[in-house]
Write a protein that holds these residues in place. Sequence first.
Motif, PDB file in Angstrom:
ATOM      1  N   SER B 316       0.830  -1.208   0.000  1.00 50.08           N
ATOM      2  CA  SER B 316       0.000   0.000   0.000  1.00 50.08           C
ATOM      3  C   SER B 316       0.862   1.254   0.000  1.00 50.08           C
ATOM      4  O   SER B 316       0.577   2.221  -0.715  1.00 50.08           O
ATOM      5  CB  SER B 316      -0.923   0.008   1.225  1.00 50.08           C
ATOM      6  N   THR B 320       1.029   3.902  -3.047  1.00 53.37           N
ATOM      7  CA  THR B 320       0.653   5.298  -2.814  1.00 53.37           C
ATOM      8  C   THR B 320       1.719   6.234  -3.380  1.00 53.37           C
ATOM      9  O   THR B 320       1.402   7.223  -4.060  1.00 53.37           O
ATOM     10  CB  THR B 320       0.449   5.541  -1.307  1.00 53.37           C
ATOM     11  N   ASP B 321       2.979   5.906  -3.107  1.00 49.37           N
ATOM     12  CA  ASP B 321       4.071   6.707  -3.680  1.00 49.37           C
ATOM     13  C   ASP B 321       4.005   6.683  -5.205  1.00 49.37           C
ATOM     14  O   ASP B 321       4.176   7.709  -5.873  1.00 49.37           O
ATOM     15  CB  ASP B 321       5.430   6.156  -3.239  1.00 49.37           C
ATOM     16  N   GLU B 322       3.760   5.503  -5.747  1.00 54.37           N
ATOM     17  CA  GLU B 322       3.805   5.343  -7.195  1.00 54.37           C
ATOM     18  C   GLU B 322       2.689   6.136  -7.876  1.00 54.37           C
ATOM     19  O   GLU B 322       2.917   6.817  -8.877  1.00 54.37           O
ATOM     20  CB  GLU B 322       3.690   3.851  -7.548  1.00 54.37           C
ATOM     21  N   ALA B 324       1.160   8.718  -6.756  1.00 56.41           N
ATOM     22  CA  ALA B 324       1.418  10.150  -6.590  1.00 56.41           C
ATOM     23  C   ALA B 324       2.358  10.654  -7.676  1.00 56.41           C
ATOM     24  O   ALA B 324       2.216  11.775  -8.172  1.00 56.41           O
ATOM     25  CB  ALA B 324       2.013  10.415  -5.204  1.00 56.41           C
ATOM     26  N   LEU B 330      -4.840   9.732  -3.416  1.00 56.43           N
ATOM     27  CA  LEU B 330      -5.624   8.710  -2.719  1.00 56.43           C
ATOM     28  C   LEU B 330      -6.201   9.382  -1.472  1.00 56.43           C
ATOM     29  O   LEU B 330      -5.692   9.206  -0.369  1.00 56.43           O
ATOM     30  CB  LEU B 330      -4.754   7.508  -2.328  1.00 56.43           C
ATOM     31  N   PRO B 331      -7.278  10.179  -1.638  1.00 52.37           N
ATOM     32  CA  PRO B 331      -7.796  10.917  -0.480  1.00 52.37           C
ATOM     33  C   PRO B 331      -8.360   9.969   0.573  1.00 52.37           C
ATOM     34  O   PRO B 331      -8.783   8.861   0.264  1.00 52.37           O
ATOM     35  CB  PRO B 331      -8.907  11.790  -1.075  1.00 52.37           C
ATOM     36  N   GLU B 332      -8.380  10.452   1.821  1.00 54.66           N
ATOM     37  CA  GLU B 332      -8.871   9.626   2.915  1.00 54.66           C
ATOM     38  C   GLU B 332     -10.370   9.379   2.761  1.00 54.66           C
ATOM     39  O   GLU B 332     -11.129  10.262   2.348  1.00 54.66           O
ATOM     40  CB  GLU B 332      -8.583  10.340   4.237  1.00 54.66           C
ATOM     41  N   ARG B 353      -8.367   3.632   5.738  1.00 52.37           N
ATOM     42  CA  ARG B 353      -8.528   5.041   5.346  1.00 52.37           C
ATOM     43  C   ARG B 353      -8.408   5.216   3.839  1.00 52.37           C
ATOM     44  O   ARG B 353      -9.159   5.930   3.239  1.00 52.37           O
ATOM     45  CB  ARG B 353      -7.497   5.895   6.086  1.00 52.37           C
ATOM     46  N   ASN B 354      -7.488   4.554   3.244  1.00 48.56           N
ATOM     47  CA  ASN B 354      -7.159   4.574   1.814  1.00 48.56           C
ATOM     48  C   ASN B 354      -5.668   4.788   1.709  1.00 48.56           C
ATOM     49  O   ASN B 354      -5.214   5.866   2.076  1.00 48.56           O
ATOM     50  CB  ASN B 354      -7.908   5.677   1.043  1.00 48.56           C
ATOM     51  N   PRO B 355      -4.926   3.801   1.191  1.00 51.46           N
ATOM     52  CA  PRO B 355      -5.387   2.509   0.692  1.00 51.46           C
ATOM     53  C   PRO B 355      -6.065   1.645   1.756  1.00 51.46           C
ATOM     54  O   PRO B 355      -5.721   1.741   2.931  1.00 51.46           O
ATOM     55  CB  PRO B 355      -4.098   1.822   0.226  1.00 51.46           C
TER      56      PRO B 355
END
Lengths: 492, 492
Positions: B316, B320-322, B324, B330-332, B353-355
């Motif tokens: 996750s 998320t880094d990727e 971005a 990936l908003p909460e 929360r997300n992911p």
Amino acid sequence: VPEHPLEATFHPRSVALVGMPRDLDGRGSGFFHSLLDQGFPDAHPLYLVNPNATVIAERPCYATLLDCPGPVDHVISLVPARAAAGLVEQCVAKGVRTLHLYTAGFAESGDAELAALERALVARARAGGVRVIGPNCMGLYVPAAQLAFYEELPTEAGDVFGISQSGGNAGDIIRGLAARGLRFSKLVSFGNGRDVAAAELFEYAAQDAETRLVVAYLEGVPDGPALLRALRACAREKPTIVLKGGVSRAGARAVSSHTASLAGATEVFDALCRQAGAIRVETMDELQDLAVLVSTRGRRIAGPRGLLVGRGGGFSVLSTDEVARHGIDLPELAPEAQRGLREHIPIAGNSIRNPLDVSSLSGAGGPAMQAVLRIAATAPGFDFMFATPESAPARRDDGRRTPFGTPPEDDAAGREQVRRAFAELAELQAEHGRPVVVVSRARGDELPPDAETLRTALDAGLAVFPGVPRAARAVGQLLRWRRSREGLPPIL
Amino acid sequence: VPEHPLEATFHPRSVALVGMPRDLDGRGSGFFHSLLDQGFPDAHPLYLVNPNATVIAERPCYATLLDCPGPVDHVISLVPARAAAGLVEQCVAKGVRTLHLYTAGFAESGDAELAALERALVARARAGGVRVIGPNCMGLYVPAAQLAFYEELPTEAGDVFGISQSGGNAGDIIRGLAARGLRFSKLVSFGNGRDVAAAELFEYAAQDAETRLVVAYLEGVPDGPALLRALRACAREKPTIVLKGGVSRAGARAVSSHTASLAGATEVFDALCRQAGAIRVETMDELQDLAVLVSTRGRRIAGPRGLLVGRGGGFSVLSTDEVARHGIDLPELAPEAQRGLREHIPIAGNSIRNPLDVSSLSGAGGPAMQAVLRIAATAPGFDFMFATPESAPARRDDGRRTPFGTPPEDDAAGREQVRRAFAELAELQAEHGRPVVVVSRARGDELPPDAETLRTALDAGLAVFPGVPRAARAVGQLLRWRRSREGLPPIL
């Protein structure tokens, strides 16, 4: 030389699985199966502990750690967080060397009380002479000591040392690199890292005679100066590749709920790697590709002048663009080498300047192809060569390609063709010394080379990549890394 | 509406292979086998022409084109360059519609006389009413008309129109997209493009009722204004994806010896695509990934707010880094959706929360997983979701994973598991309308989904990508493309 304090942790003579589930498919049962796979219970005592069972999987099961009939070096804790404090006391009483807390639900929950509990637990264990791995992690993969945490990981040992704050990413590192032919000396998944953590592991890896290459996935940097010291000690001696999670804002938030870590600023981490002589990569693919490159003769690539032996004019064009993106030149071949090639490559529709287009030559082993490859391996003015052996589509008995999308069940001939091509390239590299970077193209419905084929290639010193973009990126990163290490020992 | 002049070219009622080799494995024999594979000789007359044979492959062989007993619409020329002028005269005399010059050795050789010969040949053919494809190219792949130039290409027609200056890259486009589930209306490999070339092909694609998507590999831009007009006409109506070869200095040199083209300045070409409403991609992978995305409901992704259903905390974080990196947020999740998830996902070690981390939920079809996916497909505030179904390692009879590196011969159960997971995601997407971007992770020695599975997914409107980096890049490119099309018809 005194033994490193972690040495004993990596070689337990007995293990207890505390909180062993009665259901062999239950959560945590993977540790049991993993230890079976590696043959741990054949070599050493493996104790199962569960107060609600006397037998699990036809093995005796003990009510508490203290009931185990022999000494216990290593405890894998599957108990709930609320039971962890009691287990720590038992570990101290039993004289356990290392407590691996698979148990989660501490600081990573974001709850201050649980974070305080984590600190207290670990302090108590250390005071009682017990090292702690975790909490919230998968622990140790040490094939030479029959330790593993996922089922059916390779049982053979190798020379890669892995450090991973994440258990899932540890699995991707192990399986991903194993599929490319690499094997591990040790790998530690350390989660929240309240005791054993990155700095000490880099220190260990630096002095470990079984380790020649270090790869790491890190999320937080709790103590920058200590990490810099350890990373520097490690990266002076051994190629050290670091993948940092949480470099984006959203990723940093994900890091905190994953391993309770502060991600820190990317620029600071970048500078830290550069100062230490390590290299920071941005994706799991990059980590694996660079690990493959430095595990082969590709490690010796010293400059950006490549010679590309390609197949097809359009492929040559796109490959040339792609390698240029990563700072690699494909300088024109000297006239004498071009004259040599002209004897073997028909002129029309082909280029003999660089890239060479060998699509008109049939078969990997043909004498014309061998002559061309020999010229490519010896022509002056190049630091390395890219080779693109023919891919091996499944074929029917009459030699024709099978219909598109046909399941590749019976592609033994194709696999053999790829193996032979790789073997010839490895021989070429060994004979002439010029590093060969192999681009293996599984196109459309073709199968990529299997793990065994890639392992044979790697053992012969040959680096194989799935496609030009990844091969070129790895070479570009190696060259930047080499430049950034000026003044450090020439280990690349 | 008058028929487009190229319509007849794409639907010949008879073909002659001139210069047909007597050796069925000889150079050029692939055309013969390809036409057999597609069933051309079952549907239409196929004439073989070779002055030195009367029978080849148990078929009559004619001394010259003029000896063929019936009318010939389409000629595939395998004759040497020096014999091409004579063949052109025969084509004019025979009333041939289209001459495809596989024959190479003209302008791409760099020889001014051969370039002049090429111009003269094509001018003579045009004056005589014959269209020319090439020289130095593979020609036509039109499954609906039983035409193909490589063996065992798919025989089913689809809605992708392909334009490729390179024959090898044409093969990569066809096989690469076919392995992802796409099929073609027509594809033209046009090589030096002295007559039929990019501009006319874009014009044709714009008005072709069988075409919904256009992909192109171009090397040169001989007439910028004409190309801009045609590209604009095409890209107004249909998603048009262009891969340009020769964007580096070395690549431009490779272009000139490949198809005798001037590569031109990359910035100019970029601007040309932007003005036309097309998108320029940089690699073959990008071309294929974007083609998959716009062939599915993924085409409707309208904004950067993604929800990622992942497996494992470290995965996750890296995902998320990727994303971005490609401009995706990936908003909460809103608190209410988080409360809904809490009923199904154990808190410890997981994020809601997300992911979302669903690694603790077993199996693709479990009710908890279905509930989580339903929440992910309906929670407010998201433009699309990423789903990461479980990969399917080969398993033994007792359900345990097979030893690492075991050949995956008998992995029917694993394949079926992946198919089922894809089918459920396609249903979810159809029911709730939120685009689902599937990230299929074949880790280590696991097999990627086979071509049939991917075709079923695509037919159900589901986009599948090998790994987060490529999925995220494709979505990011789609969003940039959408923004760049402001004022143009909303076809994305």
